[in-house]
Enzyme design. Structure first.
Site, PDB file in Angstrom:
ATOM      1  N   HIS A 184      -4.343   0.292  22.769  1.00 40.59           N
ATOM      2  CA  HIS A 184      -5.906  -0.158  22.409  1.00 40.59           C
ATOM      3  C   HIS A 184      -6.018  -0.358  20.800  1.00 40.59           C
ATOM      4  O   HIS A 184      -7.054  -0.292  20.335  1.00 40.59           O
ATOM      5  CB  HIS A 184      -6.888   0.661  22.957  1.00 40.59           C
ATOM      6  N   SER A 213      -2.763 -14.851  -4.760  1.00 44.14           N
ATOM      7  CA  SER A 213      -4.001 -15.818  -4.362  1.00 44.14           C
ATOM      8  C   SER A 213      -4.213 -16.368  -5.823  1.00 44.14           C
ATOM      9  O   SER A 213      -4.088 -16.143  -6.836  1.00 44.14           O
ATOM     10  CB  SER A 213      -4.904 -14.901  -4.070  1.00 44.14           C
ATOM     11  N   LYS A 248      -4.248  -9.800  -5.266  1.00 45.69           N
ATOM     12  CA  LYS A 248      -3.545 -10.122  -4.097  1.00 45.69           C
ATOM     13  C   LYS A 248      -2.151 -10.267  -3.758  1.00 45.69           C
ATOM     14  O   LYS A 248      -1.563 -10.772  -4.533  1.00 45.69           O
ATOM     15  CB  LYS A 248      -4.302 -11.315  -3.450  1.00 45.69           C
ATOM     16  N   GLU A 308       2.281 -14.437   8.586  1.00 48.09           N
ATOM     17  CA  GLU A 308       1.182 -15.356   9.067  1.00 48.09           C
ATOM     18  C   GLU A 308       1.604 -16.457   9.823  1.00 48.09           C
ATOM     19  O   GLU A 308       1.201 -17.067  10.569  1.00 48.09           O
ATOM     20  CB  GLU A 308       0.310 -15.152   8.076  1.00 48.09           C
TER      21      GLU A 308
END
Ligand code: ARG
Length: 461
Positions: free
Chosen positions: A158, A279, A285, A292
């Protein structure tokens, strides 16, 4: 108006350009070019050997096809949308090359068995390459697992800390998934390794062809035994799309983990700069874009599977032009899977693992609660009672802001006289992992055994 198409005989008018373009597949089936030539070479050899065409005609056609192959390899072949697809483009090019004798190549053959043959040859080739890349990824996982048998991390259910596990154990779970993918692709290959050539349009042919000879020349293990099935079967592509969907689902799950693990909150791994991006506005970043993207690309692969299932669902036997829609999704899936496998292997082998962060996060949680319950159960307390006692202690600790290993022995002994000094050793994550030596568990000895088994399996392919 005369129709100059290869099939133009019974037509009085030509297609208009925009209609022609709608029907054409050369914009994507050009990728079948080398396989189409290979198929034609086998076919013409068979036509010559069986005496269906004269030996000198077969020789002229063969020489022409070989020339086209050489021109293709040096990037010289140019295709024309007016010739609709790769098969008619090749025939037109062959005619330019050797004259009207080229017209004999299509004896006892149809584009229907031709395209099916091309697709089988193409996918067979690609399955081999994908199998190789998958093997490489499995090797990378094994190497990484070997380094991290004793690296402790939280195991989750979970997405909550559940019990500490070995990082190698986590990696080997993915190894298992990818091994099943390898097996599925191997089975997929069996259905792909069949020759439809000689089924002709749908019903076979009156010419004395030798299907086994062409199958042999093309390196196929077997042939289709029903000509209708041979020209209209796309199960081998559906299996590929479905196997690819499962495979990219596995990649996507692993990507999701990597994305989590390299976040500030987890900090378990750091992806190498080669596989990360920055970024345009936030200078600090470092984004796991490639992970992704693989996760995102699972969508298109599932889409291709559904698209072809839908194309096939109401097709009457045998060939229908709908089948032309089998190609783009397959090509795109081949590209997506191959690139994703390479990227994943690269990301994993170049990432840095923060062992300390992983270990610490198993020490500032209650993932050793089962250890305490098991400790009591081993001393004879029914597990349910032990569970209850530990649950209460967890509540007490959470309210007070400390962990089970911080409870003083005096308090433990108030709760149960079964608890002794050795409890602190039992509560350590290292102990918890090391001792889970049930078959297939996360215990170090189990993992080492599993690593040996996996290495042997990988050697076999
Ligand atoms: N371009 C076609 C395809 O991809 C080739 C087969 C065409 N056959 C036909 N009878 N129109 O399916």
């Amino acid at each position: 108006m005369v129709n100059h198409k290869l099939w133009g005989g019974r037509f009085e008018a030509s297609l208009e350009g925009w209609v022609e373009e709608f029907g054409a597949s050369i914009g994507f089936d050009y990728r079948l070019a080398p396989y189409d030539l290979q198929g034609s070479l086998a076919h013409v050899k068979m036509l010559g050997q069986t005496g269906i065409i004269a030996p000198e005609e077969a020789a002229a056609i063969q020489a022409g096809l070989e020339k086209l192959l050489a021109r293709y390899e040096s990037g010289e072949l140019e295709f024309d949308v007016r010739n609709e697809d790769i098969h008619m483009n090749m025939e037109a090019l062959l005619t330019e090359e050797i004259g009207p004798v080229a017209g004999k190549l299509h004896t006892a053959r149809s584009r229907n068995d031709q395209v099916a043959t091309d697709m089988h040859l193409y996918l067979k080739d690609q399955l081999g390459q994908i199998a190789y890349k998958l093997l490489n990824l499995r090797q990378v996982l094994l190497d990484l697992a070997e380094e991290h048998v004793e690296t402790i991390m939280p195991g989750y259910t979970h997405l909550q800390h559940a019990q500490p596990i070995s990082f190698a154990h986590h990696l080997l779970a993915y190894y298992q998934m990818f091994s099943r993918d390898s097996q599925r692709l191997a089975f997929n290959l069996e259905h792909t390794d069949l020759s439809p050539l000689g089924a002709a349009a749908l019903a076979g042919t009156t010419f004395p062809i030798d299907r086994e000879l062409t199958a042999d020349l093309l390196g196929f293990k077997g042939i289709y035994h029903n000509s209708l099935d041979a020209v209209s079967d796309r199960d081998f592509i559906l299996e590929f799309l479905s196997n690819s969907s499962i495979l990219i689902m596995h990649l996507s799950r692993l990507c999701e983990e990597l994305i989590n693990w390299c976040s500030y909150e987890y900090g378990f791994v750091s992806l190498s700069d080669t596989f990360s991006t920055g970024s345009s506005i936030m200078p600090q970043k470092k984004n796991p874009d490639m992970a992704e993207l693989i996760r995102g690309k699972s969508g298109r692969v599932y889409g291709h599977l559904f698209s072809l299932l839908t194309v096939m669902k109401s097709l009457p036997l045998a060939y229908n032009k709908d089948l032309q829609e089998d190609k783009e999704g397959m090509f795109d899936t081949v590209d997506t899977i191959q690139k994703s496998l390479d990227i994943m292997a690269g990301m994993l082998s170049s990432m840095t693992v923060n062992k300390e962060k992983m270990l610490v996060s198993t020490q500032q949680d209650f993932s050793n609660a089962t250890e305490l319950a098991d400790y009591l159960a081993k001393k004879g307390l029914p597990f349910r009672e032990a569970h209850e006692i530990v649950g209460k202690l967890v509540l007490e600790c959470s309210k007070a802001g400390y962990y089970l290993q911080d409870i003083p022995l005096s308090r433990y002994q108030e709760v149960s006289s079964l608890i002794g000094e050795d409890i602190y050793q039992a509560l350590e994550s290292q102990t918890a992992v090391q001792k889970r030596n049930s078959l297939g568990g996360t215990g170090f000895a189990q993992i080492r055994q599993e690593l040996e088994r996996a290495k042997k399996q990988l050697k076999k392919g």
